[in-house]
Design an enzyme around this catalytic site. Sequence first.
Site, mmCIF file in Angstrom:
data_model
loop_
_atom_site.group_PDB
_atom_site.id
_atom_site.type_symbol
_atom_site.label_atom_id
_atom_site.label_comp_id
_atom_site.label_asym_id
_atom_site.label_seq_id
_atom_site.Cartn_x
_atom_site.Cartn_y
_atom_site.Cartn_z
ATOM 1 N N HIS A 96 0.809 -1.227 0.000
ATOM 2 C CA HIS A 96 0.000 0.000 0.000
ATOM 3 C C HIS A 96 0.835 1.266 0.000
ATOM 4 O O HIS A 96 0.316 2.345 -0.239
ATOM 5 C CB HIS A 96 -0.929 -0.026 1.223
ATOM 6 C CG HIS A 96 -1.559 -1.367 1.426
ATOM 7 N ND1 HIS A 96 -0.988 -2.330 2.235
ATOM 8 C CD2 HIS A 96 -2.655 -1.923 0.870
ATOM 9 C CE1 HIS A 96 -1.717 -3.438 2.188
ATOM 10 N NE2 HIS A 96 -2.737 -3.223 1.366
ATOM 11 N N CYS A 118 3.323 -1.153 -4.439
ATOM 12 C CA CYS A 118 3.005 -1.444 -5.843
ATOM 13 C C CYS A 118 3.527 -0.313 -6.722
ATOM 14 O O CYS A 118 3.339 0.868 -6.396
ATOM 15 C CB CYS A 118 1.491 -1.585 -6.023
ATOM 16 S SG CYS A 118 1.079 -1.832 -7.777
ATOM 17 N N GLU A 148 -2.814 3.349 2.201
ATOM 18 C CA GLU A 148 -2.352 3.960 0.944
ATOM 19 C C GLU A 148 -2.517 5.483 0.994
ATOM 20 O O GLU A 148 -1.671 6.233 0.484
ATOM 21 C CB GLU A 148 -3.126 3.386 -0.255
ATOM 22 C CG GLU A 148 -2.615 3.967 -1.574
ATOM 23 C CD GLU A 148 -3.371 3.456 -2.795
ATOM 24 O OE1 GLU A 148 -3.881 2.320 -2.764
ATOM 25 O OE2 GLU A 148 -3.461 4.208 -3.779
#
Length: 330
Positions: A96, A118, A148
């Site tokens: 996240h 990511c 996130e």
Amino acid sequence: MNAPLQNTPRQAGGIATGGKPALTLLIAAPRGFCAGVDRAIEIVERAIERYGAPVYVRHEIVHNKFVVDSLRAKGAVFVEELEEVPDGAPVVFSAHGVPKSVPAEADRRGLDYLDATCPLVSKVHRQAERQIEAGRHIVFIGHAGHPEVIGTMGQVARGEMTLVETLDDVAALEFSSGDELAFLTQTTLSVDDTAAIVEALRRKFPHIVGPKAEDICYATSNRQAAVKAIAPGSDLVLVIGATNSSNSVRLVEVAMRCGTTARLIQRAGDIEPEWLDGVGTIGLTAGASAPETLVREVVDRLAEWREVEEHTLVTAEEKMVFKLPRQLLD
Ligand code: 0CH
Ligand code: SF4
């Protein structure tokens, strides 16, 4: 790009006893793991191989108990904050993303760290930096408190980014016409809700700049489109995912907006037999952090009660693969 609908009938496994009522299972594709989740899990596994156990992981690597428990059994130790990581121990940051203060603190302490953020989340982080460099204030569309959101807001100084969650939040924004503005979004939002928020932002602040398409990732969009394909023909939609998994919760909402009853389940054991009363067709999907083995577990559980016929509805093909961090490649 959406591929044509395919129908792949397949008999389910499970105990085959005659005389059970029929159940049609519409299984969404794509579903389950995305490229960012595959990469994040592989980073933890390879880190354990390389450094030996224990390898610390800051926050659940992805929001799935089965995944976390499996990695824990291999030697991962999950913590919420860096201060819980002993000096000298390797640590992985979750998919996240983290605020800039986290790698800075790891550097200060001389910790070996691997960043499993990511690449599509990292892309939003870089966009945030660029917009601030260009002198713009950022309106960030996301869910308060989500890791996130904390990570992306932590890419810029306090006061440089304003979070909006709803149309009401947009209505309450007070910027003057001279303020340079940009918007960015969390990657796992509702495609439809976000489009409405972006439209409201553009209407209120015509000079606001933003990405060509919002930052909702391919996996989130594809899974929402796939659930839209199965929900209208289903009496009940089951979404496999955790309650803290943003993208999974969005799938339940999308199904419900199609007018279908939808339930979020973590495992097959969560299914109550009475949910099947009067149900002839179940739609099944899984969030980006839910492994395929849990999908098979659900199919097998349903097949204990019903004569199941599976149909997979394919609405997109996914071929995305992300490279591992350099430290794991040599
Ligand atoms: O959907 P969220 O962001 O809550 O995360 P998850 O369920 O762990 O799925 C993977 C996405 C990770 C970052 O985008
Ligand atoms: Fe990356 Fe999207 Fe998967 Fe999140 S859901 S890890 S942004 S691909």
